[in-house]
Scaffold this active site. Structure first.
Site, short mmCIF file in Angstrom:
data_model
loop_
_atom_site.label_atom_id
_atom_site.label_comp_id
_atom_site.label_asym_id
_atom_site.label_seq_id
_atom_site.Cartn_x
_atom_site.Cartn_y
_atom_site.Cartn_z
N ARG A 48 36.09 34.73 32.90
CA ARG A 48 37.18 35.25 33.73
C ARG A 48 37.25 34.48 35.05
O ARG A 48 38.31 34.11 35.52
CB ARG A 48 36.98 36.75 33.99
CG ARG A 48 37.74 37.32 35.16
CD ARG A 48 39.24 37.38 34.99
NE ARG A 48 39.57 38.33 33.98
CZ ARG A 48 40.74 38.35 33.34
NH1 ARG A 48 41.68 37.48 33.64
NH2 ARG A 48 40.99 39.24 32.42
N ILE A 62 35.59 41.08 42.74
CA ILE A 62 35.47 42.10 41.70
C ILE A 62 35.34 41.41 40.33
O ILE A 62 36.30 41.32 39.57
CB ILE A 62 36.66 43.08 41.73
CG1 ILE A 62 36.80 43.68 43.13
CG2 ILE A 62 36.50 44.17 40.68
CD1 ILE A 62 37.93 44.68 43.29
N PRO A 63 34.14 40.89 40.04
CA PRO A 63 33.94 40.23 38.75
C PRO A 63 34.08 41.22 37.58
O PRO A 63 33.61 42.35 37.66
CB PRO A 63 32.50 39.71 38.81
CG PRO A 63 32.07 39.83 40.23
CD PRO A 63 32.94 40.86 40.86
N HIS A 64 34.76 40.76 36.54
CA HIS A 64 34.95 41.57 35.34
C HIS A 64 35.22 40.64 34.18
O HIS A 64 35.48 39.46 34.38
CB HIS A 64 36.09 42.57 35.53
CG HIS A 64 37.39 41.94 35.91
ND1 HIS A 64 37.64 41.47 37.19
CD2 HIS A 64 38.50 41.68 35.19
CE1 HIS A 64 38.87 40.96 37.23
NE2 HIS A 64 39.40 41.06 36.03
N GLY A 65 35.17 41.17 32.98
CA GLY A 65 35.35 40.35 31.79
C GLY A 65 36.81 40.05 31.49
O GLY A 65 37.72 40.63 32.08
#
Length: 144
Positions: A48, A62-65
């Site tokens: 991502r 805001i790290p997310h997949g």
């Protein structure tokens, strides 16, 4: 089994210096360790980041997949990591990382609650300077 979206075990405060990839892996590993996601989710978080930066402004990322990583989410949850010395996100300084794993469409609701908390610079300053996990929980109490 119900899991809180944010618990004390999901919070790491005043973490030392690290680079962007280490910071994303660290944030994701909390979600893995607490049973929210499969270990492969961390690679999807890095994927991502390669597609589009998760830097949101005001010292926050805001790290997310990626979309396809939803099948690797066991339960909705967030991790909160503060790095007062800052992490370089391609020229932007990040001091607060919030890892998100949302089951189904729950990530949208979680994101909106986080955005409300982080829309006030006072809350961001509290998060960066706190050494109290309880204070973090209290700030994000709307997310649970």
């Amino acid at each position: 089994m119900y899991k809180d979206i944010l618990s004390m075990n999901n919070i790491q405060l005043n973490v030392g210096h690290m680079d962007k990839e280490e910071a994303i892996r660290y944030t994701g590993q909390i979600l893995v360790n607490q049973g929210y996601v499969e270990p492969s989710y961390i690679e999807k978080m890095l994927e991502r980041e390669r597609v589009t930066s998760t830097y949101m402004g005001n010292f926050v990322a805001i790290p997310h997949g990626v979309e396809e990583s939803k099948k690797e989410v066991v339960a909705s949850g967030i991790s909160v990591v503060t790095v007062p010395s800052g992490v370089d996100f391609d020229g932007n300084t990040v001091k607060i990382l919030i890892g998100i794993a949302g089951k189904g469409d729950e990530h949208l609701e979680i994101l909106s609650q986080i955005a409300i908390v982080l829309s006030e610079m006072e809350n961001i300053e509290k998060l960066i300077s706190t050494s109290s996990k309880e204070e973090v929980i209290n700030l994000f109490n709307e997310v649970n």
